[in-house]
Design an enzyme around this catalytic site. Sequence first.
Site, PDB file in Angstrom:
ATOM      1  N   ASN A   1       0.834  -1.202   0.000  1.00  0.00           N
ATOM      2  CA  ASN A   1       0.000   0.000   0.000  1.00  0.00           C
ATOM      3  C   ASN A   1       0.875   1.262   0.000  1.00  0.00           C
ATOM      4  O   ASN A   1       0.748   2.139   0.861  1.00  0.00           O
ATOM      5  CB  ASN A   1      -0.948  -0.002   1.202  1.00  0.00           C
ATOM      6  CG  ASN A   1      -2.200   0.824   0.954  1.00  0.00           C
ATOM      7  OD1 ASN A   1      -2.348   1.464  -0.087  1.00  0.00           O
ATOM      8  ND2 ASN A   1      -3.107   0.821   1.917  1.00  0.00           N
TER       9      ASN A   1
ATOM     10  N   HIS B   1      -8.348   4.083   8.104  1.00  0.00           N
ATOM     11  CA  HIS B   1      -8.715   2.713   7.756  1.00  0.00           C
ATOM     12  C   HIS B   1     -10.138   2.372   8.187  1.00  0.00           C
ATOM     13  O   HIS B   1     -10.801   1.569   7.532  1.00  0.00           O
ATOM     14  CB  HIS B   1      -7.740   1.715   8.387  1.00  0.00           C
ATOM     15  CG  HIS B   1      -6.498   1.513   7.586  1.00  0.00           C
ATOM     16  ND1 HIS B   1      -5.364   2.263   7.767  1.00  0.00           N
ATOM     17  CD2 HIS B   1      -6.210   0.645   6.585  1.00  0.00           C
ATOM     18  CE1 HIS B   1      -4.424   1.869   6.923  1.00  0.00           C
ATOM     19  NE2 HIS B   1      -4.913   0.892   6.193  1.00  0.00           N
TER      20      HIS B   1
END
Length: 504
Positions: free
Chosen positions: A350, A381
């Site tokens: 990521n 998140h």
Amino acid sequence: MGERADSAFNTTGSKWLLPVSGYLGFPLDQVNFLACQLFALAAAFWFRLYLSPSHANPLVRHAVATLLGVAFLIFCFGWYAAHILTVVVASYLIVVQADINNVHRYSMVMAMGYLTVCQVSRVFIFNYGILSTDFSGPLMIVTQKITTLAFQLHDGMCKKAEQLTPEQKLLAVNVRPSFIEYMSYNLNFLSVLVGPCSNYKDYIDFIEGRHIGKRLRQHSGTCNGQNGYDKTPEPSPLHAVCRKLLVCCGCMFFFLTVTRSLPITYNVNPHFISNAPFLTRLTYAFFSIQAARPKFYFAWTLADAVNNAAGYGFLGMDENGKPSWDLICNLNILGIETATSFKTFIDNWNIRTGIWLKTVCYDRAPKHRLALTFILSALWHGVYPGYYFTFITAIPITMAARAIRKSVRHYFLGYRGLKLGYDILTWAATQLAICYTVMPFLLLDVESTLVYYWSMYFHVHIISILAAIALHQKHKPREPSTATKSFSSAQCQPVHSNNNDKVD
């Protein structure tokens, strides 16, 4: 159970592909997503060939990219796409109306606040999901873009050059974007569903036809201008796109043949925990986590291929004189699978999110930078409890890994055989530690997470904490370097590695 299974074939988006979903046995939202990404791939080639800067002006390119992106959102999420459109329009009003000295603060609070409200409602009000559709993914990407542009706008319009790092100077935006530019940057069809987040100036260069030429001239400048790049045709992304699509095919094949036979939830199956020995459970956990990665590899690699097909993502010429299309790559699969340290794994996973955290938080926080970056990452998140178990577990593991590496690694560097043995051992330890750490991230809820950790006897927690304490007195932790590499000469992975010297 029957109601939950039926919900997998329901969605707030289009139901045109419901027969395909039923035939393949995949949830409808996943079928819709894949259909949009494949359509985006074809549209990207058309966009590069028939709507290139030489055939269409920037306004047309902005409008087409935006309209296609909005169409994808509506097709996948139906009226829930209004959430994403709302936050983008509200953010633009902040950009054009708010005091430029505070535009970055207002944009961060508004975008992160809206994202958090949506995440909380999805988890606690709608019981871990709204049908089978998850619109929070595009909302998370839009949040990154909104805040990235806000900080870069503040850099360009409020700060003096000597107050900025070389990277910030390069990316600073000196003029407020127009409405169509802002909408296109946030909602373009290339990245609206799965990202990645890119810099505003890079995207505008792409739309206006300067993206590749500028980077070729930068390379020409570093090579004393002897290569004549101004006279050479722009490199084609076809080879890079084909290579990335082959990776996608391999990931899809692995998912269909292996991943579906190793469900993550079996790790907390009561019968499995009570009857299988510890080593068997550890082995299954390892392979089930390994098998869960290809779906992320597939989504991110396909997104990268879509951007490249449109002519976006050109990094420059590599050391062999070949074009590199990894400017906005989001992962390095080989680096992930061969990682011999916790940090190396994070560096290659990521990537664009790590760069975003560095850009908007770590490089700007006056103090407590690591803690604030951790908090921002956790909030971004979402609010699933499993996410926070993963983040908290990663702290002692990271500390222990650094301490152990600093204490023993130098003993193995003098002999090739010892170094190979050390690499194999640290690879196995890293992969097992990653497996242990990210399991809650996939299990999501508190009960399943605690069941898993109890079945593992909290062994990684205990070992890492004891190792960190025991080695702390011998080697005090070194402050991470604040030096940054020149952005113009950085490659995809090294940029993120530099970032994670700070963040991990």
